[in-house]
Design a protein around this motif. Sequence first.
Motif, PDB file in Angstrom:
ATOM      1  N   SER A 157       1.006  -1.236   0.114  1.00 30.68           N
ATOM      2  CA  SER A 157      -0.132   0.211   0.022  1.00 30.68           C
ATOM      3  C   SER A 157       0.843   1.411  -0.012  1.00 30.68           C
TER       4      SER A 157
ATOM      5  N   PHE B 171       1.705   2.910   2.408  1.00 29.83           N
ATOM      6  CA  PHE B 171       2.452   3.010   3.325  1.00 29.83           C
ATOM      7  C   PHE B 171       3.881   2.464   3.015  1.00 29.83           C
TER       8      PHE B 171
ATOM      9  N   THR C 224       3.521  -4.838   2.616  1.00 29.15           N
ATOM     10  CA  THR C 224       2.557  -4.039   3.337  1.00 29.15           C
ATOM     11  C   THR C 224       1.139  -4.180   2.940  1.00 29.15           C
TER      12      THR C 224
ATOM     13  N   GLY D  42      -2.805  -3.924   2.563  1.00 35.26           N
ATOM     14  CA  GLY D  42      -3.710  -2.700   3.079  1.00 35.26           C
ATOM     15  C   GLY D  42      -5.257  -3.231   3.031  1.00 35.26           C
TER      16      GLY D  42
ATOM     17  N   SER E 254      -0.750  -2.235   6.704  1.00 33.90           N
ATOM     18  CA  SER E 254      -0.760  -0.808   6.672  1.00 33.90           C
ATOM     19  C   SER E 254      -1.812  -0.007   7.575  1.00 33.90           C
TER      20      SER E 254
ATOM     21  N   TYR F  35       0.954  -1.099  12.161  1.00 34.55           N
ATOM     22  CA  TYR F  35      -0.325  -0.942  12.516  1.00 34.55           C
ATOM     23  C   TYR F  35      -0.691  -0.607  13.947  1.00 34.55           C
TER      24      TYR F  35
END
Length: 266
Positions: free
Chosen positions: A27, A29, A75, A77, A137, A176
Amino acid sequence: MELITKVDIPKPDFAIGPNERMLFVGSCFAEGIGQRAKDEKFRAVVNPFGVMYNPASILHTVERCGEAPRVALFTLGTNRVYRLRETGEIVDNCRKRPQRLFSEEELTVDECYGYLRRAVDVLTVRNPEVRVVVTVSPIRYAKYGYHGSRLSKAVLLLAADRLVCEDSRCVYFPAYEVMNDELRDYRFYKPDMLHPSEQAVGYIWELFADAYFSTEAKRFIEEWRPLKEALGHRPFNPESEEYREFMKKTVDKVAALSKKYPNFAM
């Protein structure tokens, strides 16, 4: 007195060395963290086919890109995917085509785990020494509704946990949890109140570096920092003798750093 709830970040059984070959997929991030890796001169490839939000699209990127990193970071999402009605295939980008051409569905925990496991297997064939860092994320998805967004994250968290429990090549990094527990104030978000701010991403990057980087990698970053700042300097008079001398000394220092760290390259 502790005024925040600190998230425990166990050190993994491997360390990321200076200028390591890395792959970041996932994502937005992943983009933020991956760019910092590039800035610190890791040989990083970041989302070579664009941002990928779900485990199936992460697998597609790994299969297509041909990279053989020593460390990969996924990552996750969302567990939501779009299928092209005509073929049934999961698409990574709808490319602004009419919505009627696609159906939306939610991947189960088993399906998310399966896609991630296949991605790890592909990377292992290319590099048997690969280690995979999985994270979820912290970006919330308003279009699903905040309850729906949390349910999606819960599926991803369960899939990630299963992956790291069953596969010793994989570890979990709690981005997270850091965002939701340590940085639970809206001042750590961008104006949309959904995406982490640059300060928040930088803080999480520092936690990642502290836990995952080798002593040599941390030493390189310290040696590289003043040179990076010097190269980014914008002089009032770039034609002056003083600035030319300043740049010559900086270039000489960069050359010396390249000899000290063979994988370092501008």
